[in-house]
Enzyme design. Structure first.
Site, PDB file in Angstrom:
ATOM      1  CG  ASP A  10      -1.803   1.235   1.297  1.00 22.23           C
ATOM      2  OD1 ASP A  10      -2.244   1.697   0.229  1.00 22.23           O
ATOM      3  OD2 ASP A  10      -2.060   1.751   2.400  1.00 22.23           O
ATOM      4  CB  SER A  11       0.254   4.752  -0.763  1.00 18.41           C
ATOM      5  OG  SER A  11      -1.007   4.794  -0.134  1.00 18.41           O
ATOM      6  CB  CYS A  73      -2.853   0.833  -2.703  1.00 15.71           C
ATOM      7  SG  CYS A  73      -2.916   2.598  -3.081  1.00 15.71           S
ATOM      8  CD  GLU A 152      -0.925   7.681   6.360  1.00 16.98           C
ATOM      9  OE1 GLU A 152       0.182   7.750   6.913  1.00 16.98           O
ATOM     10  OE2 GLU A 152      -1.350   6.647   5.798  1.00 16.98           O
ATOM     11  CB  CYS A 186      -9.746   4.744   0.297  1.00 15.51           C
ATOM     12  SG  CYS A 186      -8.187   5.359   0.962  1.00 15.51           S
ATOM     13  CG  HIS A 188      -5.505   5.343   4.536  1.00 17.54           C
ATOM     14  ND1 HIS A 188      -4.817   4.716   3.539  1.00 17.54           N
ATOM     15  CD2 HIS A 188      -4.589   6.018   5.269  1.00 17.54           C
ATOM     16  CE1 HIS A 188      -3.535   5.005   3.653  1.00 17.54           C
ATOM     17  NE2 HIS A 188      -3.359   5.790   4.704  1.00 17.54           N
TER      18      HIS A 188
HETATM   19  N1  DGL Z   1      -3.906   3.623  -0.043  1.00 15.48           N
HETATM   20  C1  DGL Z   1      -4.630   4.625  -0.798  1.00 15.48           C
HETATM   21  C2  DGL Z   1      -5.897   4.024  -1.341  1.00 15.48           C
HETATM   22  O1  DGL Z   1      -6.339   2.964  -0.897  1.00 15.48           O
HETATM   23  C3  DGL Z   1      -4.943   5.830   0.044  1.00 15.48           C
HETATM   24  C4  DGL Z   1      -3.741   6.624   0.414  1.00 15.48           C
HETATM   25  C5  DGL Z   1      -3.125   7.337  -0.749  1.00 15.48           C
HETATM   26  O2  DGL Z   1      -3.737   8.250  -1.336  1.00 15.48           O
HETATM   27  O3  DGL Z   1      -2.022   6.950  -1.073  1.00 15.48           O
HETATM   28  O4  DGL Z   1      -6.487   4.602  -2.219  1.00 15.48           O
END
Ligand code: DGL
Length: 269
Positions: A10-11, A73, A152, A186, A188
């Site tokens: 993931d990011s 992600c 975050e 998403c 998150h």
């Molecule tokens: N992990 C990203 C998603 O699921 C969210 C965080 C980001 O924008 O990098 O879309």
């Protein structure tokens, strides 16, 4: 049978929603997680940049001899998976198709809401996936760009006025659509599920894209006979591109387990 690790990236922190469910379902599997915390967020970036980052993330996980990869992600899954998946020699699972199928099965009034980053909503990937399942279902999407920075920064409580005010503004089109099922598009967003549920009101079912994908992957690996026969709990390793300590502190709270000895900072690219 295969005892190689499952790779998840993931990011940032959000992909842990998939890891948490995967670890519950497959406790004996080894998991390698990469959170590109030094470059989060991806959701506000161009498609070219998202593809470049995703390629680097995938290459890093493949260097750990993984047997399967979860792109935990939504931004990458919806904007870059079509480009990177054919380049990857192991089965790759994104977080768009499984929650779309779940939402289509759950909705009673045929109205589905999808919330995600700007890139995810711009891609139209969820609407397309749902239309492939049943063209009669209607989809209302809303981008929620401030949700990721809130998560975050640990601002996730349904009692937090900043969170609920922002959520009310973003979610109004979904409320107006009458959707009875909303995909948290998403990874998150499950951390904000309490606040999101409060704002959407009773009678709306939330679909956690990371957790539903973990369930789908567990089933796929089982039916392909790709699970380990290890009797002991599988090792968990976490790699990040920014501070290991910061990630360990946040992730330990989220996973309800102390992972501080298992996080390592690395450089990608
Ligand atoms: N992990 C990203 C998603 O699921 C969210 C965080 C980001 O924008 O990098 O879309």
């Amino acid at each position: 049978m295969n005892s190689s690790p499952i790779g998840v990236f993931d990011s940032g922190l959000g992909g842990l929603t998939a890891v948490k469910r995967l670890a519950q379902l497959l406790p004996h599997e080894e998991i390698v997680y990469l959170g590109d915390t030094g470059r989060v967020p991806y959701g506000s970036r161009s498609r070219e940049t998202i593809i470049k980052y995703a390629r680097e993330d995938a290459r890093f996980l493949l260097s750990h001899s993984i047997k399967a990869m979860i792109v935990a992600c939504n931004t990458v899954s919806s904007s870059a998976l079509d480009v990177i998946a054919p380049e990857i020699a192991v089965p790759v699972f994104g977080v768009v198709e499984p929650p779309s199928a779940r939402a289509a099965a759950l909705t009673k009034n045929g109205k589905i809401g999808v919330i995600g980053t700007a890139a995810t909503v711009r891609s139209g990937a969820y609407a397309a996936a749902i239309a492939r399942i049943d063209a009669k279902l209607t989809v209302t999407s809303a981008a929620c760009p401030l949700f990721v920075p809130l998560v975050e920064n640990g601002r996730v409580s349904a009692d937090d006025i900043a969170v609920t005010t922002i959520a009310r503004d973003y979610l109004q089109p979904v409320i107006d659509s009458g959707a009875d099922t909303v995909i948290l598009g998403c990874t998150h967003y499950p951390l904000l599920a309490g606040a999101i549920a409060l704002v959407l009101g009773e009678g709306v079912t939330l679909v956690d894209s990371g957790a539903v994908t973990a369930e789908f992957v567990a089933e796929r690996l089982r039916s392909a006979d790709l699970l380990t026969d290890r009797a002991k709990p599988g090792r968990r390793r976490y790699f990040v591109t920014d501070s290991a300590e910061d990630f360990a502190a946040q992730a330990s709270r989220f996973l309800e387990a102390d992972i501080s000895g298992t996080v390592e900072q690395i450089t990608l690219g």
